[in-house]
Design a protein around this motif. Structure first.
Motif, short mmCIF file in Angstrom:
data_model
loop_
_atom_site.label_atom_id
_atom_site.label_comp_id
_atom_site.label_asym_id
_atom_site.label_seq_id
_atom_site.Cartn_x
_atom_site.Cartn_y
_atom_site.Cartn_z
N VAL A 1 12.20 77.64 -5.43
CA VAL A 1 11.55 76.69 -6.34
C VAL A 1 10.72 77.45 -7.38
O VAL A 1 9.85 78.25 -7.02
CB VAL A 1 10.68 75.69 -5.56
CG1 VAL A 1 9.83 74.87 -6.52
CG2 VAL A 1 11.56 74.78 -4.72
N ARG B 1 18.30 74.87 -11.85
CA ARG B 1 16.95 75.04 -11.30
C ARG B 1 16.50 76.50 -11.40
O ARG B 1 17.30 77.42 -11.43
CB ARG B 1 16.91 74.57 -9.86
CG ARG B 1 17.80 75.37 -8.95
CD ARG B 1 17.45 75.14 -7.51
NE ARG B 1 18.21 76.10 -6.72
CZ ARG B 1 19.40 75.84 -6.22
NH1 ARG B 1 19.95 74.65 -6.42
NH2 ARG B 1 20.03 76.76 -5.53
N MET C 1 12.62 66.83 -6.02
CA MET C 1 13.08 67.73 -4.96
C MET C 1 13.91 66.96 -3.95
O MET C 1 13.58 65.83 -3.58
CB MET C 1 11.89 68.37 -4.25
CG MET C 1 11.26 69.51 -5.03
SD MET C 1 9.90 70.28 -4.12
CE MET C 1 10.80 71.22 -2.89
N SER D 1 14.28 68.76 -13.26
CA SER D 1 12.92 68.91 -13.73
C SER D 1 12.92 68.60 -15.22
O SER D 1 13.79 69.08 -15.95
CB SER D 1 12.43 70.34 -13.48
OG SER D 1 11.04 70.39 -13.65
N THR E 1 9.30 66.77 -11.48
CA THR E 1 10.28 67.59 -10.77
C THR E 1 10.73 66.79 -9.56
O THR E 1 9.90 66.24 -8.83
CB THR E 1 9.64 68.93 -10.32
OG1 THR E 1 9.37 69.70 -11.49
CG2 THR E 1 10.56 69.70 -9.40
N LEU F 1 5.77 72.77 -0.11
CA LEU F 1 5.51 73.39 -1.41
C LEU F 1 4.00 73.45 -1.68
O LEU F 1 3.46 74.50 -2.07
CB LEU F 1 6.22 72.60 -2.51
CG LEU F 1 5.92 73.07 -3.95
CD1 LEU F 1 6.47 74.48 -4.17
CD2 LEU F 1 6.50 72.10 -4.98
N ASN G 1 15.35 71.77 -2.41
CA ASN G 1 15.78 72.27 -3.71
C ASN G 1 15.23 71.42 -4.83
O ASN G 1 14.99 70.22 -4.64
CB ASN G 1 17.31 72.24 -3.80
CG ASN G 1 17.94 73.18 -2.79
OD1 ASN G 1 17.74 74.39 -2.85
ND2 ASN G 1 18.67 72.60 -1.85
N VAL G 2 15.09 72.05 -5.99
CA VAL G 2 14.75 71.27 -7.18
C VAL G 2 16.04 70.68 -7.72
O VAL G 2 16.97 71.40 -8.06
CB VAL G 2 14.08 72.14 -8.25
CG1 VAL G 2 13.92 71.37 -9.55
CG2 VAL G 2 12.72 72.62 -7.75
N VAL H 1 11.74 74.97 1.62
CA VAL H 1 11.59 75.12 0.17
C VAL H 1 12.50 76.26 -0.26
O VAL H 1 12.44 77.35 0.31
CB VAL H 1 10.11 75.41 -0.21
CG1 VAL H 1 10.01 75.86 -1.65
CG2 VAL H 1 9.24 74.19 0.02
#
Lengths: 378, 271
Positions: free
Chosen positions: B42, B5, B238, B246, B236, B65, B242-243, B39
């Motif tokens: 990101v 990420r 989440m 993607s 993406t 976000l 966290n991502v 978040v």
């Protein structure tokens, strides 16, 4: 409360004109007492309209609005030299300018706050000003200050009116009253007026649409303050005396009740509220002594009861009551065979589907028929 | 496609040679609420002509976000870039004036006003300062036309004079989108635009987003997976701020990590 179709109340457009004609004829009909009383009524009407700009239109619940009324009044008192006349035009401009400037400075701090904090901070600023005039000798302290000679309205030799004459004072108050009314009507239809309405309804959304709301609220607060200054100036002009009560929270509360009584968020409501308030005050003080109890002496008890009942039963004020009656009357006369007549002349079935759940846009109920049905159900 | 990420900046620009700055981008955007990191680091991008969908279970940080992107929340660290320019210090009004338009998950409109006035107010925000006190607001033809165009795009023109509070929930959701469009945004942040809509209304909005895609950068948060996979050019995922992943929709669909964390759960709950 909601915008109405323009073609619905054609008669309503003529009411302000009829009121102004009536007010113009008044000095030929009644005596000095009532002329002065109605002048005071119009002055309080201006004051109430100025508060409603903040309260009902921008959603700013100012509990210190008397501060600007008082500044307008003190501006005249302090600009009047001992045993001489002030210049009417100059002192009026100064009163408007100073109260507007005070509102700009106070507004700079208070319009950042919301809800209960806004109410408290506006009250706090007004009380600060109250005590400045109450506890210092700059304008006569608690005794107040007298305006022995009324301002001089001459324009390079020509004297358009003489303010020592109560009828002339009355017409000056009427002119200001009509001007403020028209000004507010124009203002509320302008882009600025629509923005302050949007701020009242949903300020965060206005921000996300790209409006920096602080500036609009501040300008609105200043305009409200400047108009309150006109009312205070006229009051000082009429009675020739100014004291700290002009800035006190009692007056702030009274004008707020006038606005709520008449109907917030309308231009005519505050005028109606101020008028009814003053007529009640006058009438209740004249109540007779019954069985050894002086009812008139305890007029505030009756006034308080009236306010309690009005706020319980008239959530939209007296003007709201009038439009409910009118809507009910209209619905009775225009319902034909299960059809509700809409203002554009077309009809919809009286059992037109509600739009509360799952309905698509096509089945949306026009507001007019909703109002008509609600009125019919009452 | 298990990219680490925060690293897809390079990947995306490489895949779009000559694309210049992305319309919307974040760099290591982080927001803490006390001990909770809503978040975390990101970095995403959204290009004009693209729909970038952000999905994830409840509590994944999607709404935080979008609030960071629109300026309603201030990040603890990291940057928000519009057209390559750092707007992290700007408030929502300034970002809106720079071409960022957002819609809300919880309908956020002017209920006592008409549908038209809702859009007209939105359009008026693009006509310079509204410190204008004399001419009637509704007499500006250009603003009226812009508002009307937004109503036509969302299929609301028949309801133009209705008071928003009297509309169905689905229609109010469409007003929400119409208002956003009336500000003529370049970047659209749409927070669950389909939430609470009927099938027919959803189909209308999906068609609308497909039309808007051409000249907008769209960041879409949505729970309706059919719509997401039908619309998104890029996805993406989440989880817990966290991502997780993607990439292109097909790659996301095939990812075992995503299936375990999100899509799998969805399949189980829907039997």
């Amino acid at each position: 409360m909601s915008p109405r179709p323009p073609n619905r109340h054609r008669l309503a457009h003529w009411i302000p004109v009829l009121v102004v004609i009536g007010l113009t004829l008044l000095p030929w009909i009644t005596d000095k007492f009532y002329v002065q009383f109605v002048a005071k009524m119009m002055i309080m009407g201006i004051f109430a309209m100025s508060l409603d700009l903040l309260l009902g239109h921008a959603g700013l619940v100012s509990f210190g609005h008397a501060a600007f009324y008082g500044i307008g009044a003190y501006a005249l008192a302090l600009m009047t030299p001992a045993y001489q006349a002030a210049n009417f035009w100059l002192s009026l401009a100064a009163a408007i300018g100073l109260s507007g400037l005070a509102a700009l400075i106070i507004g700079f701090f208070v319009v950042r706050t919301h809800g209960i904090y806004f109410i408290m901070v506006t009250l706090a600023f007004a009380q600060m000003l109250f005590f400045v005039f109450h506890d210092t000798r700059i304008a006569g302290g608690t005794d107040g200050i007298f305006i022995d000679i009324r301002p001089d309205a001459s324009l390079s030799g020509w004297v358009p009116f003489d303010l020592e004459n109560f009828v002339h004072v009355y017409f000056v108050a009427l002119a200001c009253f009509a001007l403020v009314y028209v000004l507010l009507r124009v203002l509320l239809r302008s882009p600025f007026g629509h923005v302050i309405s949007g701020i009242r309804v949903n300020e965060p959304r206005m921000r996300s649409l790209g409006y920096r709301t602080f500036g609009y609220k501040l300008v609105c607060f200043s305009i409200g303050g400047a108009i309150a200054g006109i009312a205070g100036y006229l009051s000082a002009l009429q009675f020739g005396v100014v004291n700290p009560e002009f800035l006190g929270w009692h007056l702030s509360a009274a004008v707020m009740m006038m606005v709520i009584l008449g109907g917030m968020g309308t231009v005519a409501g505050p005028i109606l509220g101020a008028s009814v308030w003053m007529v009640l005050e006058l009438g209740l003080q004249d109540l007779p002594t019954v069985a050894g109890v002086d009812l008139g002496k305890h007029w505030q008890l009756w006034m308080g009861s009236f306010i309690v009942l009005a706020s319980l039963w008239l959530p939209n004020g007296l003007l709201g009551l009038l439009s409910t009656w009118r809507a009910a009357f209209g619905a009775r006369t225009s319902q034909t065979g299960g059809q509700v007549l809409r203002p554009d002349g077309s009809t919809v079935p009286a059992d037109y589907p509600g739009a509360s759940t799952g309905a698509s846009i096509a089945s949306v109920t026009p507001l007019a028929s909703v109002e008509a049905r609600q009125a019919g159900n009452e | 496609m298990n990219q680490p990420r925060g690293n897809d900046h390079a990947a995306l620009t490489a895949s779009r040679p000559g694309a210049g700055h992305p319309a919307l981008a974040t760099e290591s955007l982080t927001r803490h609420f006390g001990g909770l990191t809503a978040v975390n680091q990101v970095s995403i991008q959204c290009h004009s002509g693209q729909i970038h969908a952000v999905i994830g279970p409840n509590g994944a940080g999607k709404s935080t976000l979008i609030n960071l992107l629109s300026g309603e929340l201030v990040p603890s660290s990291g940057k928000v870039l519009l057209d390559g320019e750092d707007v992290t210090a700007q408030d929502p009004a300034q970002r809106s004036q720079r071409g960022l338009g957002r819609s809300y998950q919880k309908t956020n409109i002017f209920a006592p006003l008409s549908v038209f006035e809702n859009c007209r107010l939105a359009a008026q925000s693009r006509a310079g300062s509204s410190m204008r006190f004399f001419r009637p607001a509704t007499s500006n033809r250009e603003i009226n036309q812009r508002a009307l165009a937004a109503l036509v795009a969302t299929g609301l023109e028949a309801a133009s004079e209705c008071i928003v509070a009297t509309l169905s929930h689905g229609a109010q959701r469409q007003v929400e989108i119409a208002m956003t469009l009336a500000t003529a945004p370049k970047v659209l942040l749409l927070d669950e635009p389909l939430a609470g809509m009927g099938a027919e209304e959803s189909a209308q909005v999906v068609a609308l987003l497909n039309r808007l895609r051409g000249n907008h950068a769209i960041l879409l948060i949505e729970h309706d997976m059919d719509a997401v996979f039908a619309l998104a050019d890029r996805l993406t995922v989440m989880v817990n701020g966290n991502v997780l992943e993607s990439g292109a929709p097909d790659a996301i669909r095939a990812s075992p990590a995503v299936q375990a964390a999100y899509l799998g759960v969805d399949e189980i709950t829907h039997g």
